[in-house]
Enzyme design. Sequence first.
Site, short mmCIF file in Angstrom:
data_model
loop_
_atom_site.label_atom_id
_atom_site.label_comp_id
_atom_site.label_asym_id
_atom_site.label_seq_id
_atom_site.Cartn_x
_atom_site.Cartn_y
_atom_site.Cartn_z
N ASP A 165 -12.38 -15.48 -19.89
CA ASP A 165 -11.35 -15.70 -18.87
C ASP A 165 -11.93 -16.61 -17.77
O ASP A 165 -13.14 -16.65 -17.56
CB ASP A 165 -10.94 -14.35 -18.28
CG ASP A 165 -9.69 -14.45 -17.43
OD1 ASP A 165 -9.02 -15.49 -17.47
OD2 ASP A 165 -9.39 -13.47 -16.71
N GLU A 166 -11.06 -17.32 -17.06
CA GLU A 166 -11.46 -18.18 -15.92
C GLU A 166 -12.60 -19.13 -16.31
O GLU A 166 -13.60 -19.27 -15.59
CB GLU A 166 -11.90 -17.31 -14.73
CG GLU A 166 -10.88 -16.29 -14.27
CD GLU A 166 -9.69 -16.90 -13.52
OE1 GLU A 166 -9.56 -18.14 -13.51
OE2 GLU A 166 -8.90 -16.14 -12.96
N GLN B 214 -7.25 -24.79 -10.77
CA GLN B 214 -7.66 -23.69 -9.90
C GLN B 214 -9.19 -23.57 -9.82
O GLN B 214 -9.73 -22.51 -9.50
CB GLN B 214 -7.06 -22.37 -10.38
CG GLN B 214 -5.54 -22.33 -10.26
CD GLN B 214 -4.98 -20.97 -10.59
OE1 GLN B 214 -5.12 -20.01 -9.85
NE2 GLN B 214 -4.33 -20.87 -11.75
N LYS C 276 -1.80 -15.15 -18.21
CA LYS C 276 -3.00 -15.36 -19.03
C LYS C 276 -3.67 -14.04 -19.43
O LYS C 276 -4.17 -13.92 -20.55
CB LYS C 276 -4.01 -16.26 -18.31
CG LYS C 276 -4.64 -15.68 -17.07
CD LYS C 276 -5.59 -16.68 -16.42
CE LYS C 276 -6.20 -16.12 -15.15
NZ LYS C 276 -7.04 -14.96 -15.38
N THR C 277 -3.66 -13.05 -18.54
CA THR C 277 -4.28 -11.76 -18.88
C THR C 277 -3.51 -11.08 -20.02
O THR C 277 -4.10 -10.47 -20.91
CB THR C 277 -4.33 -10.83 -17.64
OG1 THR C 277 -4.97 -11.52 -16.58
CG2 THR C 277 -5.10 -9.56 -17.94
N ARG D 264 0.10 -18.68 -4.47
CA ARG D 264 -0.02 -17.23 -4.23
C ARG D 264 1.33 -16.66 -3.79
O ARG D 264 1.55 -15.45 -3.86
CB ARG D 264 -1.05 -16.91 -3.13
CG ARG D 264 -2.49 -17.33 -3.41
CD ARG D 264 -2.98 -16.90 -4.75
NE ARG D 264 -2.84 -17.97 -5.72
CZ ARG D 264 -3.03 -17.84 -7.02
NH1 ARG D 264 -3.33 -16.66 -7.52
NH2 ARG D 264 -2.90 -18.86 -7.84
#
Length: 700
Positions: free
Chosen positions: A213-214, A244, A31-32, A586
């Site tokens: 973002d997020e 998330q 995503k970044t 993770r």
Amino acid sequence: MNIDNLNPKQKEAVLHQDGPMLVLAGAGSGKTKVLTSRIAYLIDNGVSPANILAITFTNKAAREMKERVINLVGYDANYIQISTFHSLGLKIIKENYEFLGYDKNFIILDSDDTLTIVKKLMKELNMNPKFYNAKQIRNKISSAKNELITPEKFNKIEFDSQIVTLYKKYCQKLKQGNSVDFDDLLILPIKLFEISPNILESYQERYKYLLIDEYQDTNEAQYVFSKMLAAKYKNIFVVGDNDQAIYAFRGANFKNILNFEKDYPDCKTILLEENYRSTQTILNAANSVIKHNKKRKDKNLWSNNDIGEKIKYIKTDDEKAEGEFVTKEIKKLVNEKKVSYDDIAVLYRTNAQSRSIEEAMLKANIPYKIIGSFYFYNRKEIKDLLCYLRLINNPKDDVSLMRVINVPKRGIGNVTIGHITDAAEQNNISMFEAITSGKELAFKQIIENLQKTCQNLSLTEMVEEVLEKSGMKEELTKEKTLENEIRLENLEEFKSITKNYEEEFGEISLDDFLNEISLVSDVTEHTDGTNKVSLMTTHAVKGLEFDYVFIIGMEEGIFPHYNSIMEGTNDAIEEERRLCYVAITRAKKDLWIINCKKRLLYGQTQCNAPSRFIAEIDEKYIEQNKQTTSLLNKITTKFNKKEMLNKTPTNYQIGDHVKHIDYGEGVVVNIDKSLITIAFPHPLGTKKFIKNHKSLTKVD
């Protein structure tokens, strides 16, 4: 710009030009990369860098994003506003402080400062500290602010009139001291936009393209703030993952991302499902758990990576055996596979679990670091130094004055401070202005002299001057102790910070420096050294990744947490399941899931059933042997509630006041057989509990 390194869905998101877009980006889906590539694409297609606003949730993420954009577009990146919501809010307030009724040198109070104010107000209002918890009150105020609930509206959702009064006085106290708290950095820009449509339009013109973002972590204030900025051009591009969303306890509302398509009916939605981080087995396990949540947008992570090893499920006798197993496996990884300690993480649901795993690490002589539990700026000597600097910058700062007026000791006691406080309140002036005599006058003169001498000094020189003239250095050098040496070293380390700021910003003013420090002082993590195993909670691990991950304490009552079980709502369990999904994703190469037959936690021995989340993982993704097969067959979603109940029943009536160990005071509003419904103050609302649950006590 080159987009050949993007997959088809990433390209589709990056090449979107105008109008709203929702990018649902699964864990590890790049995503970044999409965000930074989109910024570069906009600039390539004629959008001015000054018209682009990119918002993320941490200063670290903002820095990393800026570095990536610099690599893509070069010098133009310096004209793009890439920051957190709070940094942007501060920028807007600084540009418009007069409209909001503040002086130019307003100060930002951190969480410790606001707690000091709450305690002081509690004392003024004669609120019994045995009955009222200052931290809970501060958190209530913070929650109300983030929900955009003013002191005037607060009485509609808070039944305690003293807390309502305290909230009102708290806001007055901050304004009187020319100070703001962290929550104000979000709500003051909204207030500004509401009172001045022209100012709002000027920012809408400045930031024609908004990237967030997020987005699943936004609270009400951030949601409204974003919506106001994007209202004119609707070029709002949000990236997030509803699976998330794990910060409801901080006020985040994951429904913001679920409702994005309703807010912007003409929006385009893209799913990023290709994962570049984990093996397919780990992703399959994560998918099989999260699909049990009902409130989500369906997506399915997949990868071109190897299938990978099956997940290893281990049940040990107790928490000591759990720790021994983990350390034994870590040593195998390091000695046999030549794995670096840095590539290994141990995750747990609550901080209390860290004690036993730390002991095991120490016994096994394995280097480790605990993430998110120790903060440089929270050390006493650093807080003291910052308060001196803040007083030099703004003598009206009563909180800083009260902290250091007797640091080092000058014989100024609580009685004297009380007299100064009374004089300040009676004359409607600051405590600094109210000082006219005695030892406190000598302190006032120290600050006034420092104000004069520091005018022509650099930040680093200023710090040295404060340490000398305040007496802080002298006090720490008088007696040679290990503690004093460490404190001196920390103060010296602070000079490294000022030097870095001077190198980065040139001649930065004290006011700007303090603002920058305020934005990071509550979140900076202390992680000394390299090549250490990382120990952290499942909340702290979000955004990180490790080759090898151990999730310990996978038991009912621990993970999922007993609070979520006792609430009896799907929402609470779904949040825990999202947290489990985050923990699983993770891991890049190998994952261990571990629990115990019994464990000592919170001073009590618990015998908990295996976590329901283990049963939700398809058996074919778990390493099969006789032990794990029998364990998997025994796992149910049942929870031994008897262990969480008081032996002596409590007789509850509707209207009774009760106190919950985590939620504070509430009122019984319904009784249904073995369940009672309790109404807690906003934002908690009503929650159901078994009548005799140990977390509840009746308030007489």
